[in-house]
Design a protein around this motif. Sequence first.
Motif, PDB file in Angstrom:
ATOM      1  N   VAL A   8     -14.625  -2.619   0.033  1.00 41.55           N
ATOM      2  CA  VAL A   8     -13.371  -1.912   0.278  1.00 41.55           C
ATOM      3  C   VAL A   8     -12.746  -1.568  -1.061  1.00 41.55           C
ATOM      4  O   VAL A   8     -12.422  -2.460  -1.845  1.00 41.55           O
ATOM      5  CB  VAL A   8     -12.394  -2.766   1.119  1.00 41.55           C
ATOM      6  CG1 VAL A   8     -11.044  -2.070   1.231  1.00 41.55           C
ATOM      7  CG2 VAL A   8     -12.973  -3.014   2.511  1.00 41.55           C
ATOM      8  N   SER A  11      -8.472   3.478  -3.059  1.00 41.59           N
ATOM      9  CA  SER A  11      -8.748   4.856  -3.457  1.00 41.59           C
ATOM     10  C   SER A  11      -7.679   5.410  -4.391  1.00 41.59           C
ATOM     11  O   SER A  11      -7.959   6.248  -5.247  1.00 41.59           O
ATOM     12  CB  SER A  11      -8.880   5.754  -2.218  1.00 41.59           C
ATOM     13  OG  SER A  11      -7.699   5.712  -1.432  1.00 41.59           O
ATOM     14  N   GLU A  17      -3.254   2.454   4.044  1.00 37.36           N
ATOM     15  CA  GLU A  17      -4.216   3.521   4.334  1.00 37.36           C
ATOM     16  C   GLU A  17      -5.097   3.897   3.146  1.00 37.36           C
ATOM     17  O   GLU A  17      -6.119   4.584   3.309  1.00 37.36           O
ATOM     18  CB  GLU A  17      -3.469   4.773   4.833  1.00 37.36           C
ATOM     19  CG  GLU A  17      -2.649   5.514   3.791  1.00 37.36           C
ATOM     20  CD  GLU A  17      -1.305   4.869   3.484  1.00 37.36           C
ATOM     21  OE1 GLU A  17      -0.618   5.367   2.564  1.00 37.36           O
ATOM     22  OE2 GLU A  17      -0.937   3.879   4.162  1.00 37.36           O
ATOM     23  N   LYS A  20     -10.374   1.986   1.501  1.00 34.79           N
ATOM     24  CA  LYS A  20     -11.480   2.771   2.040  1.00 34.79           C
ATOM     25  C   LYS A  20     -12.809   2.038   1.833  1.00 34.79           C
ATOM     26  O   LYS A  20     -13.037   1.426   0.795  1.00 34.79           O
ATOM     27  CB  LYS A  20     -11.569   4.132   1.330  1.00 34.79           C
ATOM     28  CG  LYS A  20     -10.276   4.951   1.338  1.00 34.79           C
ATOM     29  CD  LYS A  20      -9.927   5.461   2.713  1.00 34.79           C
ATOM     30  CE  LYS A  20      -8.694   6.373   2.654  1.00 34.79           C
ATOM     31  NZ  LYS A  20      -8.291   6.821   4.009  1.00 34.79           N
ATOM     32  N   GLU A 304     -14.186  -3.034   7.652  1.00 35.37           N
ATOM     33  CA  GLU A 304     -13.801  -1.622   7.642  1.00 35.37           C
ATOM     34  C   GLU A 304     -12.374  -1.390   8.145  1.00 35.37           C
ATOM     35  O   GLU A 304     -11.844  -0.282   8.039  1.00 35.37           O
ATOM     36  CB  GLU A 304     -14.792  -0.776   8.452  1.00 35.37           C
ATOM     37  CG  GLU A 304     -14.942  -1.185   9.904  1.00 35.37           C
ATOM     38  CD  GLU A 304     -16.062  -2.202  10.110  1.00 35.37           C
ATOM     39  OE1 GLU A 304     -16.505  -2.348  11.269  1.00 35.37           O
ATOM     40  OE2 GLU A 304     -16.485  -2.845   9.119  1.00 35.37           O
ATOM     41  N   SER A 307      -7.378  -2.050   6.176  1.00 38.52           N
ATOM     42  CA  SER A 307      -6.044  -1.433   6.168  1.00 38.52           C
ATOM     43  C   SER A 307      -5.179  -1.994   7.288  1.00 38.52           C
ATOM     44  O   SER A 307      -3.970  -2.199   7.104  1.00 38.52           O
ATOM     45  CB  SER A 307      -6.159   0.087   6.302  1.00 38.52           C
ATOM     46  OG  SER A 307      -6.823   0.448   7.503  1.00 38.52           O
TER      47      SER A 307
END
Length: 327
Positions: A8, A11, A17, A20, A304, A307
């Motif tokens: 993870v 970003s 959020e 990623k 995954e 978030s």
Amino acid sequence: MTETMRAVEISEPGGPEVLKIAERPRPTPGPGQVVIRVHWAGVNRPDALQRAGNYAPPPGASDLPGLEASGEIAALGEGVHDWKVGDKVCALLPGGGYAEYVATPAAHCLPVPAGMDMREAACLPETYFTVWTNVFMRGALKAGERFLVHGGASGIGTTAIQLAREFGARVFATVSNQDKAAACAALGAHRTIIYNDEDFVEVMKEEGGANLILDMVGGLYIPRNLRALADDGRLVQIAFLQGPKVEVNFAQLMTRRLTITGSTLRPQSDLAKAEIAEALREHVWPLLEAGKVGPVMDSEFPLEKASEAHARMEQGSNIGKIVLKVA
């Protein structure tokens, strides 16, 4: 050909959020390190601070979030003799726990306690290292003392309540609602304080003042904490949810012989963390294996959905630890 793994990434700095899933090269162990095949990773407030751009990794550490994990040792670096491939461990990490593999100093690993599963073991390192060093090493909590922990239902709070209880302190905890108050009472808190309904300063004054306070709120809690301390009391600061800057009259430190201290775990030296690990193995691991203390589990999310795990933590509704299932 370089082997890869799922991880993870952050970003860009921002909210939950920005976490990623990405492919990253699998780490290799340096001297004195091990590589762990991660089964579970703990989710902690410093991860959210790093994600938001407010807590940079120390030099040489992974840029991936994740400060604790459990799993199996997959590779040994030069000079590592205390572990072997396949050993089940939990470990304090310099970063990189939100991934299928992570490298960390071998001296920061501890065995998964007998009778505990990997999911629970992933919740131990960050909170137990933090509580032990701040409550018992820096704060010098003793049996019979009055101990106030803010955020009693958090991972840090639930750990601090149990350990302080086992070492003979009278524990007080602040919480936001009745469900969290009940959870803290079940863990051994002598008195819970719902901070929207009661003033913890007045409660502690009626009890004779706190000998030790563990605080992660900061801001306007700092002068209130000082008023809530007994003479010769100690305030240990470990975070600043309300900010690090406030006006304080230091004359009361002199007249009442108060102590203000604090620490953050991640920037400490590898040697300092290894010493904490040894103290935990000696003093706390027997309690874990006897079932006298243990992690309070809130929820789990697949890697995954990191978030979503961060969003839950930042809502403040969790009681105990949030974990990511990796393998």
